[in-house]
Structures are given as C-alpha cells and as structure tokens.
Design a protein around this motif. Structure first.
Motif, mmCIF file in Angstrom:
data_model
loop_
_atom_site.group_PDB
_atom_site.id
_atom_site.type_symbol
_atom_site.label_atom_id
_atom_site.label_comp_id
_atom_site.label_asym_id
_atom_site.label_seq_id
_atom_site.Cartn_x
_atom_site.Cartn_y
_atom_site.Cartn_z
ATOM 1 N N UNK A 16 0.803 -1.217 0.000
ATOM 2 C CA UNK A 16 0.000 0.000 0.000
ATOM 3 C C UNK A 16 0.836 1.267 0.000
ATOM 4 N N UNK A 17 2.113 1.147 -0.339
ATOM 5 C CA UNK A 17 2.997 2.306 -0.361
ATOM 6 C C UNK A 17 3.187 2.791 -1.793
ATOM 7 N N UNK A 18 3.425 4.088 -1.948
ATOM 8 C CA UNK A 18 3.737 4.651 -3.251
ATOM 9 C C UNK A 18 5.235 4.502 -3.474
ATOM 10 N N UNK A 19 5.640 3.799 -4.531
ATOM 11 C CA UNK A 19 7.064 3.588 -4.763
ATOM 12 C C UNK A 19 7.806 4.900 -5.042
ATOM 13 N N UNK A 20 8.901 5.085 -4.350
ATOM 14 C CA UNK A 20 9.792 6.219 -4.584
ATOM 15 C C UNK A 20 11.200 5.663 -4.706
ATOM 16 N N UNK A 21 12.116 6.488 -5.167
ATOM 17 C CA UNK A 21 13.505 6.045 -5.314
ATOM 18 C C UNK A 21 14.026 5.536 -3.972
ATOM 19 N N UNK A 22 13.776 6.293 -2.911
ATOM 20 C CA UNK A 22 14.290 5.914 -1.590
ATOM 21 C C UNK A 22 13.707 4.581 -1.118
ATOM 22 N N UNK A 23 12.408 4.392 -1.272
ATOM 23 C CA UNK A 23 11.786 3.145 -0.832
ATOM 24 C C UNK A 23 12.266 1.956 -1.652
ATOM 25 N N UNK A 24 12.367 2.145 -2.962
ATOM 26 C CA UNK A 24 12.831 1.051 -3.820
ATOM 27 C C UNK A 24 14.276 0.702 -3.471
ATOM 28 N N UNK A 25 15.099 1.717 -3.341
ATOM 29 C CA UNK A 25 16.510 1.478 -3.024
ATOM 30 C C UNK A 25 16.647 0.759 -1.686
ATOM 31 N N UNK A 26 15.778 1.076 -0.734
ATOM 32 C CA UNK A 26 15.802 0.408 0.561
ATOM 33 C C UNK A 26 15.400 -1.051 0.502
ATOM 34 N N UNK A 27 14.641 -1.433 -0.502
ATOM 35 C CA UNK A 27 14.189 -2.818 -0.655
ATOM 36 C C UNK A 27 15.229 -3.702 -1.331
ATOM 37 N N UNK A 28 16.158 -3.089 -2.064
ATOM 38 C CA UNK A 28 17.108 -3.861 -2.858
ATOM 39 C C UNK A 28 18.202 -4.462 -1.987
ATOM 40 N N UNK A 29 18.594 -5.696 -2.304
ATOM 41 C CA UNK A 29 19.638 -6.370 -1.540
ATOM 42 C C UNK A 29 21.010 -6.198 -2.171
ATOM 43 N N UNK A 72 9.948 5.773 10.981
ATOM 44 C CA UNK A 72 9.568 7.171 11.095
ATOM 45 C C UNK A 72 10.666 8.080 10.554
ATOM 46 N N UNK A 73 11.901 7.756 10.889
ATOM 47 C CA UNK A 73 13.028 8.543 10.392
ATOM 48 C C UNK A 73 13.125 8.414 8.877
ATOM 49 N N UNK A 74 12.944 7.211 8.363
ATOM 50 C CA UNK A 74 12.986 6.998 6.921
ATOM 51 C C UNK A 74 11.873 7.778 6.229
ATOM 52 N N UNK A 75 10.689 7.801 6.822
ATOM 53 C CA UNK A 75 9.571 8.552 6.249
ATOM 54 C C UNK A 75 9.881 10.048 6.188
ATOM 55 N N UNK A 76 10.499 10.573 7.259
ATOM 56 C CA UNK A 76 10.861 11.999 7.267
ATOM 57 C C UNK A 76 11.906 12.310 6.199
ATOM 58 N N UNK A 77 12.903 11.435 6.074
ATOM 59 C CA UNK A 77 13.947 11.641 5.066
ATOM 60 C C UNK A 77 13.343 11.582 3.667
ATOM 61 N N UNK A 78 12.464 10.618 3.461
ATOM 62 C CA UNK A 78 11.824 10.481 2.154
ATOM 63 C C UNK A 78 10.985 11.713 1.822
ATOM 64 N N UNK A 79 10.264 12.236 2.807
ATOM 65 C CA UNK A 79 9.450 13.434 2.576
ATOM 66 C C UNK A 79 10.334 14.620 2.207
ATOM 67 N N UNK A 81 13.284 14.452 0.777
ATOM 68 C CA UNK A 81 13.793 14.188 -0.566
ATOM 69 C C UNK A 81 12.737 14.516 -1.615
ATOM 70 N N UNK A 82 11.502 14.126 -1.357
ATOM 71 C CA UNK A 82 10.422 14.424 -2.298
ATOM 72 C C UNK A 82 10.237 15.933 -2.468
ATOM 73 N N UNK A 83 10.335 16.684 -1.351
ATOM 74 C CA UNK A 83 10.215 18.142 -1.442
ATOM 75 C C UNK A 83 11.356 18.744 -2.251
ATOM 76 N N UNK A 84 12.577 18.237 -2.016
ATOM 77 C CA UNK A 84 13.736 18.741 -2.771
ATOM 78 C C UNK A 84 13.595 18.452 -4.267
ATOM 79 N N UNK A 85 13.135 17.258 -4.586
ATOM 80 C CA UNK A 85 12.938 16.897 -5.996
ATOM 81 C C UNK A 85 11.856 17.780 -6.631
ATOM 82 N N UNK A 86 10.800 18.050 -5.885
ATOM 83 C CA UNK A 86 9.740 18.920 -6.396
ATOM 84 C C UNK A 86 10.280 20.320 -6.656
ATOM 85 N N UNK A 87 11.105 20.830 -5.759
ATOM 86 C CA UNK A 87 11.702 22.149 -5.946
ATOM 87 C C UNK A 87 12.600 22.179 -7.172
#
Length: 92
Positions: A16-29, A72-79, A81-87
């Motif tokens: 139920x998560x929206x894939x982002x670069x950070x989340x995908x990268x965190x899933x990779x082994x 929670x920390x990962x969510x804050x970092x991802x948010x 990053x998303x803001x920086x990318x939007x800017x």
C-alpha cells in the motif's frame, strides 16, 4: 538488474505504499544503478498496471523489517527528498 527493481516496486505497491527512489533502493539487496531505478519508476508512473501485473521470476528479496523509530526517520527523510525533488522540478 531491472527484475529486482520491478519486484521491489511490486512489493511496495502490495504494502500500500507509493514507490519512490528511496523506498525502492531500501528494498534492494544489491546495488542497482540509479538510472535503472528511475527508469522503472518512470515506467510505473506512466502505466502502473504494466509493472504490477508483470511476471517476474520469483526473486527473493528479504523482508527488511525495521523498527517504528527507524521507519519514522525513513519517512521523514523520504518526505524531505520528495520536497527537494519537487523544488528542482519547478526550477527546471
């Protein structure tokens, strides 16, 4: 390599998560080139069904369980990053 990224995107969507670069990268082994991750995510954004319904050999990605504090920390970092990318997109 692309099949690992596709599998990670499929797992994130199933959670139920929206894939982002950070989340995908965190899933990779294993390391995957950033352009491969971005390419798969762009393809997903254009046509989500093509990635979600795509059959990928059952590549085992470990269940990387993390604590609530780390999530929670990962969510804050991802948010951030998303803001920086939007800017950056706005200035382009």
């Amino acid at each position: 390599m692309q099949e690992f990224v596709i599998k990670a995107v499929q797992q994130l969507v199933a959670q139920g998560k929206t894939p982002t670069v950070a989340l995908v990268k965190g899933k990779l082994i294993q390391p995957v080139a950033m352009p491969v991750i971005i390419n798969v995510l762009n393809h997903y954004k254009k046509d989500p069904a093509s990635i979600i319904l795509q059959d990928v050999d059952d590549v085992a990605l470990p269940d990387q369980s993390i604590g609530a504090e780390q999530q929670s920390q990962l969510d804050r970092i991802e948010a951030k990053l998303d803001r920086l990318l939007a800017l950056l997109e706005v200035k382009s």
